[in-house]
Design an enzyme around this catalytic site. Structure first.
Site, PDB file in Angstrom:
ATOM      1  N   ARG A   1       0.845  -1.191   0.000  1.00 25.71           N
ATOM      2  CA  ARG A   1       0.000   0.000   0.000  1.00 25.71           C
ATOM      3  C   ARG A   1       0.882   1.245   0.000  1.00 25.71           C
ATOM      4  NH1 ARG A   1      -3.546  -2.474  -1.678  1.00 25.71           N
ATOM      5  NH2 ARG A   1      -5.641  -2.805  -0.879  1.00 25.71           N
TER       6      ARG A   1
ATOM      7  N   GLU B   1      -3.311   7.503  -4.788  1.00 29.17           N
ATOM      8  CA  GLU B   1      -3.635   7.080  -6.155  1.00 29.17           C
ATOM      9  C   GLU B   1      -5.102   7.355  -6.483  1.00 29.17           C
ATOM     10  OE1 GLU B   1      -2.242   3.093  -5.343  1.00 29.17           O
ATOM     11  OE2 GLU B   1      -4.266   2.310  -5.453  1.00 29.17           O
TER      12      GLU B   1
ATOM     13  N   HIS C   1      -1.500   0.340 -10.068  1.00 29.04           N
ATOM     14  CA  HIS C   1      -2.118  -0.614  -9.119  1.00 29.04           C
ATOM     15  C   HIS C   1      -2.723  -1.817  -9.865  1.00 29.04           C
ATOM     16  CE1 HIS C   1      -4.101  -0.926  -4.902  1.00 29.04           C
ATOM     17  NE2 HIS C   1      -3.863  -2.120  -5.394  1.00 29.04           N
TER      18      HIS C   1
HETATM   19  P1  NDP Z   1      -1.160 -11.158   4.890  1.00 29.86           P
HETATM   20  O1  NDP Z   1      -2.018 -10.684   6.000  1.00 29.86           O
HETATM   21  O2  NDP Z   1      -1.123 -12.606   4.560  1.00 29.86           O
HETATM   22  O3  NDP Z   1       0.351 -10.697   5.143  1.00 29.86           O
HETATM   23  C1  NDP Z   1       0.695  -9.457   5.660  1.00 29.86           C
HETATM   24  C2  NDP Z   1       2.086  -9.548   6.245  1.00 29.86           C
HETATM   25  O4  NDP Z   1       2.458  -8.256   6.723  1.00 29.86           O
HETATM   26  C3  NDP Z   1       2.195 -10.500   7.423  1.00 29.86           C
HETATM   27  O5  NDP Z   1       3.410 -11.173   7.318  1.00 29.86           O
HETATM   28  C4  NDP Z   1       2.203  -9.576   8.628  1.00 29.86           C
HETATM   29  O6  NDP Z   1       2.915 -10.201   9.674  1.00 29.86           O
HETATM   30  C5  NDP Z   1       2.940  -8.370   8.062  1.00 29.86           C
HETATM   31  N1  NDP Z   1       2.644  -7.145   8.797  1.00 29.86           N
HETATM   32  C6  NDP Z   1       1.440  -6.587   9.022  1.00 29.86           C
HETATM   33  N2  NDP Z   1       1.583  -5.461   9.744  1.00 29.86           N
HETATM   34  C7  NDP Z   1       2.912  -5.319   9.975  1.00 29.86           C
HETATM   35  C8  NDP Z   1       3.678  -4.368  10.668  1.00 29.86           C
HETATM   36  N3  NDP Z   1       3.117  -3.314  11.268  1.00 29.86           N
HETATM   37  N4  NDP Z   1       5.016  -4.540  10.708  1.00 29.86           N
HETATM   38  C9  NDP Z   1       5.599  -5.601  10.103  1.00 29.86           C
HETATM   39  N5  NDP Z   1       4.921  -6.521   9.426  1.00 29.86           N
HETATM   40  C10 NDP Z   1       3.581  -6.395   9.361  1.00 29.86           C
HETATM   41  O7  NDP Z   1      -1.606 -10.295   3.626  1.00 29.86           O
HETATM   42  P2  NDP Z   1      -1.394 -10.614   2.074  1.00 29.86           P
HETATM   43  O8  NDP Z   1      -0.026 -11.139   1.861  1.00 29.86           O
HETATM   44  O9  NDP Z   1      -2.555 -11.377   1.568  1.00 29.86           O
HETATM   45  O10 NDP Z   1      -1.518  -9.120   1.479  1.00 29.86           O
HETATM   46  C11 NDP Z   1      -0.652  -8.111   1.934  1.00 29.86           C
HETATM   47  C12 NDP Z   1      -1.093  -6.759   1.410  1.00 29.86           C
HETATM   48  O11 NDP Z   1      -0.780  -6.648   0.031  1.00 29.86           O
HETATM   49  C13 NDP Z   1      -2.601  -6.479   1.438  1.00 29.86           C
HETATM   50  O12 NDP Z   1      -3.020  -6.053   2.716  1.00 29.86           O
HETATM   51  C14 NDP Z   1      -2.757  -5.396   0.398  1.00 29.86           C
HETATM   52  O13 NDP Z   1      -2.651  -4.135   0.997  1.00 29.86           O
HETATM   53  C15 NDP Z   1      -1.573  -5.627  -0.539  1.00 29.86           C
HETATM   54  N6  NDP Z   1      -2.014  -6.061  -1.862  1.00 29.86           N
HETATM   55  C16 NDP Z   1      -1.718  -5.300  -2.971  1.00 29.86           C
HETATM   56  C17 NDP Z   1      -2.117  -5.702  -4.223  1.00 29.86           C
HETATM   57  C18 NDP Z   1      -1.806  -4.898  -5.444  1.00 29.86           C
HETATM   58  O14 NDP Z   1      -2.569  -4.951  -6.399  1.00 29.86           O
HETATM   59  N7  NDP Z   1      -0.709  -4.174  -5.472  1.00 29.86           N
HETATM   60  C19 NDP Z   1      -2.920  -6.905  -4.428  1.00 29.86           C
HETATM   61  C20 NDP Z   1      -3.124  -7.663  -3.213  1.00 29.86           C
HETATM   62  C21 NDP Z   1      -2.692  -7.239  -1.987  1.00 29.86           C
HETATM   63  P3  NDP Z   1       2.706  -9.834  11.214  1.00 29.86           P
HETATM   64  O15 NDP Z   1       1.249  -9.521  11.399  1.00 29.86           O
HETATM   65  O16 NDP Z   1       3.165 -11.076  11.904  1.00 29.86           O
HETATM   66  O17 NDP Z   1       3.601  -8.670  11.457  1.00 29.86           O
END
Ligand code: NDP
Length: 314
Positions: free
Chosen positions: A233, A262, A280
């Protein structure tokens, strides 16, 4: 097909496949946007029990629907939905995880290679008729001998890591805690990860805990050969710091599929030769977007059939 006693609201845009499937199961109400008090009578609002959307859903919207049970959001990132408030009102929020993992990981690798090997610029060079006059200049950067850090080792992060491994490059990562069953080297902070790698890929959600976390210090730790890729994001990045790092050579290049504001792109960003911006498109293929739409519809159907959604957000 008989229609259960539920009315589902679609505020604004929704994928045609979801609209079609939902329409065979429920009575649908559509509004051009989320201004429900303007578009719907109070009786109509009281009849709505489900919402399928790709819109900003705030408290006011949730309060306008007294009998709402489920908000099925299109996309895995649900930062546009006030999920905490929904939970406090006993409204289930669902997203569309997993069905897009591989697609987004593919795009991430495509963006990384495009940035490092200048693919968009080289393709433009041919179209502009410049090849006859000279060869395209050698790319200053290479993917070879790099070490890749992944910020967010979640569902998509793991798919990206698998691809990086196949490219013969070592992977390290940072999430708030080590991920069970993942053997890549774990760093306990983003800064330590950035210091240890020269490619940083961000695939964390956009929320207050990640806002502006890729800042000047992290970029400077990545170093002058550093490449930054963001597919998570836009809010995760301090964009002024990124522009400055690209301008001054604090890092070498960057690729962004997501921006904080965006689809608005600043002139400062557009002026940077070493910045590649995509609109995106991480999950944006016909088949993957249809799979996401299908999951939106199946979440709503499952909720009203069984009382349980398929993919509720945590
Ligand atoms: P997941 O929830 O499976 O993974 C998110 C990861 O981020 C986890 O490993 C989590 O680990 C980590 N995380 C969350 N908050 C923090 C933090 N504050 N500090 C460090 N690590 C953090 O989500 P997905 O992999 O399914 O998707 C991730 C993101 O990708 C979505 O939320 C979306 O915003 C983005 N996305 C973008 C797309 C695009 O078109 N460009 C398409 C699809 C998704 P932990 O909680 O243990 O820290």
């Amino acid at each position: 097909m008989s229609k259960p006693n539920a009315t589902v609201l679609i505020p604004g845009w929704m994928h045609e496949h979801a609209r079609r499937v939902l329409g065979t199961h429920f009575s649908l109400v559509e509004t051009p946007d989320c201004d429900l008090h303007t578009h719907l009578s109070s009786e109509m609002r009281a009849s709505i029990r489900g919402v399928a959307c790709r819109a900003r859903i705030d408290r006011q919207f949730i309060d306008a629907l007294p009998n709402l049970e489920i908000i099925a959001s299109y996309g895995v990132g649900y930062d546009a939905v006030d999920a905490a408030y929904a939970r406090s009102k006993n409204v289930v929020v669902t997203n569309t995880p997993d069905v897009l993992n591989e697609e987004v990981a593919d795009l991430t690798l495509g963006l990384l290679i495009s940035v490092v090997r200048e693919i968009p610029k080289a393709a433009a060079f041919v179209r502009e008729g410049r090849w006859k006059a000279s060869d395209y200049p050698l790319s200053r950067l290479t993917l070879r001998n790099r070490r890749v850090g992944i910020y967010g080792m979640g569902r998509i992060g793991r798919c990206i890591a698998r691809r990086i491994e196949a490219f013969g490059l070592p992977v390290a990562y940072y999430s708030r805690r080590p991920v069970e069953g993942v053997a890549y080297e774990y760093f306990p902070s983003l800064l330590e990860l950035a210091s240890a790698v020269d490619v940083l890929i961000s695939i964390v959600p956009g929320d207050p805990s990640t806002a502006n976390s890729v800042n000047a210090e992290v970029l400077s730790a990545l170093g002058p050969e550093g490449v930054f890729i963001n597919v998570g994001r836009g809010t995760v990045v301090d964009e002024d710091a990124l522009i400055n790092a690209l301008r001054t050579g604090a890092i070498a290049a960057a690729g962004l599929d997501v921006l904080a504001d965006e689809p608005n792109v600043s002139d400062d960003m557009l002026a940077l030769e070493n910045l590649t911006i995509l609109p995106h498109i991480g999950s944006a293929s016909v088949s993957t977007r249809t799979a996401m739409a299908d999951l939106v519809a199946r979440n709503v159907i499952s909720w009203f059939d069984t009382g349980a959604a398929l993919t509720p957000v945590p």
